[in-house]
Design a protein around this motif. Structure first.
Motif, PDB file in Angstrom:
ATOM      1  N   GLY A   1       9.229   0.677   7.274  1.00  0.00           N
ATOM      2  CA  GLY A   1       8.322  -0.296   7.873  1.00  0.00           C
ATOM      3  C   GLY A   1       7.354   0.353   8.838  1.00  0.00           C
ATOM      4  N   ALA A   2       7.864   1.299   9.635  1.00  0.00           N
ATOM      5  CA  ALA A   2       6.991   1.996  10.580  1.00  0.00           C
ATOM      6  C   ALA A   2       5.916   2.790   9.848  1.00  0.00           C
ATOM      7  CB  ALA A   2       7.832   2.913  11.464  1.00  0.00           C
ATOM      8  N   LEU A   3       6.281   3.417   8.716  1.00  0.00           N
ATOM      9  CA  LEU A   3       5.297   4.161   7.929  1.00  0.00           C
ATOM     10  C   LEU A   3       4.204   3.233   7.407  1.00  0.00           C
ATOM     11  CD1 LEU A   3       7.494   6.597   5.798  1.00  0.00           C
ATOM     12  CD2 LEU A   3       5.789   7.248   7.510  1.00  0.00           C
ATOM     13  N   ALA A   4       4.611   2.007   7.052  1.00  0.00           N
ATOM     14  CA  ALA A   4       3.659   1.046   6.496  1.00  0.00           C
ATOM     15  C   ALA A   4       2.953   0.229   7.568  1.00  0.00           C
ATOM     16  CB  ALA A   4       4.381   0.102   5.533  1.00  0.00           C
ATOM     17  N   GLY A   5       3.380   0.375   8.818  1.00  0.00           N
ATOM     18  CA  GLY A   5       2.765  -0.386   9.900  1.00  0.00           C
ATOM     19  C   GLY A   5       3.191  -1.839   9.934  1.00  0.00           C
ATOM     20  N   VAL A   6       4.433  -2.121   9.472  1.00  0.00           N
ATOM     21  CA  VAL A   6       4.928  -3.496   9.452  1.00  0.00           C
ATOM     22  C   VAL A   6       6.339  -3.538  10.024  1.00  0.00           C
ATOM     23  CG1 VAL A   6       3.570  -4.029   7.386  1.00  0.00           C
ATOM     24  CG2 VAL A   6       5.963  -3.323   7.139  1.00  0.00           C
TER      25      VAL A   6
ATOM     26  N   ASP B   1       0.833  -1.204   0.000  1.00  0.00           N
ATOM     27  CA  ASP B   1       0.000   0.000   0.000  1.00  0.00           C
ATOM     28  C   ASP B   1       0.871   1.260   0.000  1.00  0.00           C
ATOM     29  OD1 ASP B   1      -2.311  -1.505  -0.021  1.00  0.00           O
ATOM     30  OD2 ASP B   1      -2.497  -1.533   2.163  1.00  0.00           O
ATOM     31  N   LEU B   2       1.961   1.253   0.804  1.00  0.00           N
ATOM     32  CA  LEU B   2       2.878   2.398   0.814  1.00  0.00           C
ATOM     33  C   LEU B   2       3.573   2.530  -0.531  1.00  0.00           C
ATOM     34  CD1 LEU B   2       4.383   4.683   2.298  1.00  0.00           C
ATOM     35  CD2 LEU B   2       6.022   2.949   3.097  1.00  0.00           C
ATOM     36  N   TRP B   3       4.022   1.405  -1.090  1.00  0.00           N
ATOM     37  CA  TRP B   3       4.659   1.387  -2.399  1.00  0.00           C
ATOM     38  C   TRP B   3       3.729   1.995  -3.455  1.00  0.00           C
ATOM     39  CZ3 TRP B   3       5.718  -3.940  -5.184  1.00  0.00           C
ATOM     40  CH2 TRP B   3       6.302  -3.706  -6.443  1.00  0.00           C
ATOM     41  N   ARG B   4       2.456   1.627  -3.397  1.00  0.00           N
ATOM     42  CA  ARG B   4       1.483   2.149  -4.362  1.00  0.00           C
ATOM     43  C   ARG B   4       1.362   3.662  -4.253  1.00  0.00           C
ATOM     44  NH1 ARG B   4      -3.328   3.763  -3.591  1.00  0.00           N
ATOM     45  NH2 ARG B   4      -3.448   2.808  -1.538  1.00  0.00           N
TER      46      ARG B   4
ATOM     47  N   TRP C   1       7.603  16.500  -4.417  1.00  0.00           N
ATOM     48  CA  TRP C   1       7.097  17.121  -3.196  1.00  0.00           C
ATOM     49  C   TRP C   1       6.006  16.264  -2.548  1.00  0.00           C
ATOM     50  CZ3 TRP C   1       6.222  18.606  -8.143  1.00  0.00           C
ATOM     51  CH2 TRP C   1       4.897  18.645  -8.593  1.00  0.00           C
ATOM     52  N   LYS C   2       5.250  15.547  -3.363  1.00  0.00           N
ATOM     53  CA  LYS C   2       4.237  14.649  -2.830  1.00  0.00           C
ATOM     54  C   LYS C   2       4.890  13.429  -2.188  1.00  0.00           C
ATOM     55  CE  LYS C   2       0.207  16.528  -3.832  1.00  0.00           C
ATOM     56  NZ  LYS C   2      -0.817  16.807  -2.788  1.00  0.00           N
ATOM     57  N   MET C   3       5.940  12.941  -2.819  1.00  0.00           N
ATOM     58  CA  MET C   3       6.676  11.825  -2.224  1.00  0.00           C
ATOM     59  C   MET C   3       7.250  12.228  -0.882  1.00  0.00           C
ATOM     60  SD  MET C   3       8.624  10.247  -5.555  1.00  0.00           S
ATOM     61  CE  MET C   3       9.571   9.110  -4.566  1.00  0.00           C
ATOM     62  N   ALA C   4       7.751  13.456  -0.799  1.00  0.00           N
ATOM     63  CA  ALA C   4       8.310  13.945   0.461  1.00  0.00           C
ATOM     64  C   ALA C   4       7.249  13.970   1.550  1.00  0.00           C
ATOM     65  CB  ALA C   4       8.905  15.333   0.260  1.00  0.00           C
ATOM     66  N   GLN C   5       6.023  14.335   1.173  1.00  0.00           N
ATOM     67  CA  GLN C   5       4.937  14.359   2.148  1.00  0.00           C
ATOM     68  C   GLN C   5       4.653  12.959   2.688  1.00  0.00           C
ATOM     69  OE1 GLN C   5       1.594  16.226   0.219  1.00  0.00           O
ATOM     70  NE2 GLN C   5       2.343  18.298   0.600  1.00  0.00           N
ATOM     71  N   ILE C   6       4.735  11.954   1.792  1.00  0.00           N
ATOM     72  CA  ILE C   6       4.455  10.571   2.200  1.00  0.00           C
ATOM     73  C   ILE C   6       5.578  10.020   3.081  1.00  0.00           C
ATOM     74  CG2 ILE C   6       4.158   8.204   1.362  1.00  0.00           C
ATOM     75  CD1 ILE C   6       2.898   9.444  -1.184  1.00  0.00           C
ATOM     76  N   LEU C   7       6.837  10.194   2.648  1.00  0.00           N
ATOM     77  CA  LEU C   7       7.963   9.616   3.364  1.00  0.00           C
ATOM     78  C   LEU C   7       8.434  10.469   4.533  1.00  0.00           C
ATOM     79  CD1 LEU C   7      10.070   8.390   0.319  1.00  0.00           C
ATOM     80  CD2 LEU C   7       8.494   7.071   1.728  1.00  0.00           C
ATOM     81  N   GLY C   8       8.100  11.749   4.474  1.00  0.00           N
ATOM     82  CA  GLY C   8       8.528  12.649   5.538  1.00  0.00           C
ATOM     83  C   GLY C   8       9.800  13.376   5.140  1.00  0.00           C
TER      84      GLY C   8
END
Length: 249
Positions: A213-218, A171-174, A184-191
């Motif tokens: 992994g923490a971002l994806a909850g795994v 889901d995070l990869w998607r 800039w959108k990628m930066a928002q997702i990854l931090g």
């Protein structure tokens, strides 16, 4: 060893594939190496490593014919690699080994070692090789290096989804894949903090895996392989020349 299924990605990016054309085939997966298609070599390797069920993602009619000849399952491509993997994981279940049809040199021993070295508490693991290991095995090869605080690393096109929680990574990869043309959108997702640490080479490999992994909850793990050729796939004509040279020795 825990039984596992295998998913092989053999999708098309659309348009003419210069590697397929260079290899004299209608699709990269159908290029022949020592009398076998690349797809046949990969399917044979995952089976020899113990895969109890093998599926291949491709909508190309000639690739579908080859899948049938190999006795594997054919799955339709989704809108992008991440969704294709998700669909395959839902169809096959976990544990699931994911690789690509252009992994021309893939050896069962690489897979066996990867699975043996996977941390028992990891939901998902990725196989990587250190630059020195790759260049010792294939001097002069040009790979895409992930440059981190603890060295340069190359992915090896081998991923292990240990359980259903691993779908969180897909889901995070998607999400990242959908924004690949908008940094800039990628930066928002990854931090932004993680990106700054990467750009300044203050981000280590295992720290990066833990943060993603923490971002994806795994629980995400990294496995380093001692096999340098595990990082060699056929992304460009020069790669095909390389694998032909290596297999002819």
């Amino acid at each position: 060893m825990t039984a596992f299924q295998a998913l092989v990605l053999a999708g098309s990016r659309g348009g003419d594939d210069p590697v397929a054309a260079y290899g004299g085939a209608s699709h990269k997966a159908l290029i022949r190496l020592q009398g076998e298609t690349l797809l046949a070599r990969v399917v044979g390797a995952v089976r020899a490593a113990g895969a109890t069920r093998v599926a291949v993602i491709s909508s190309h009619p000639e690739v579908r014919a080859e899948i049938a000849r190999l006795g594997a399952e054919a799955l339709d491509e989704a809108a992008g690699p991440s969704l294709s993997v998700r669909a395959g994981a839902l169809r096959l279940g976990t544990p699931l080994l994911v690789t690509t049809a252009d992994h021309a040199l893939l050896e069962p021993a690489w897979i066996t070692r990867f699975l043996a070295d996977t941390p028992p508490d990891a939901d998902v693991t990725v196989l990587v090789a250190a630059r020195a290991t790759v260049e010792a095995a294939a001097p002069g090869t040009k790979r895409t290096w992930l440059k981190l605080a603890d060295g340069d690393w190359s992915g090896c096109n081998l991923f292990y989804l240990a359980n259903d929680r691993a779908l969180g990574v897909i889901d995070l990869w998607r999400r990242v894949e959908a924004e690949r043309k908008r940094p800039w959108k990628m930066a928002q997702i990854l931090g932004p903090g993680m990106l700054l640490r990467y750009l300044s080479r203050r981000l280590g490999l295992r720290d990066a895996a833990a943060r993603l992994g923490a971002l994806a909850g795994v629980r995400a793990g990294i496995v380093e392989t001692p096999f340098g050729l595990a990082s060699v796939d056929v992304d460009k004509p020069a790669d095909l020349d390389l694998v032909r040279e290596l297999t002819s020795r």
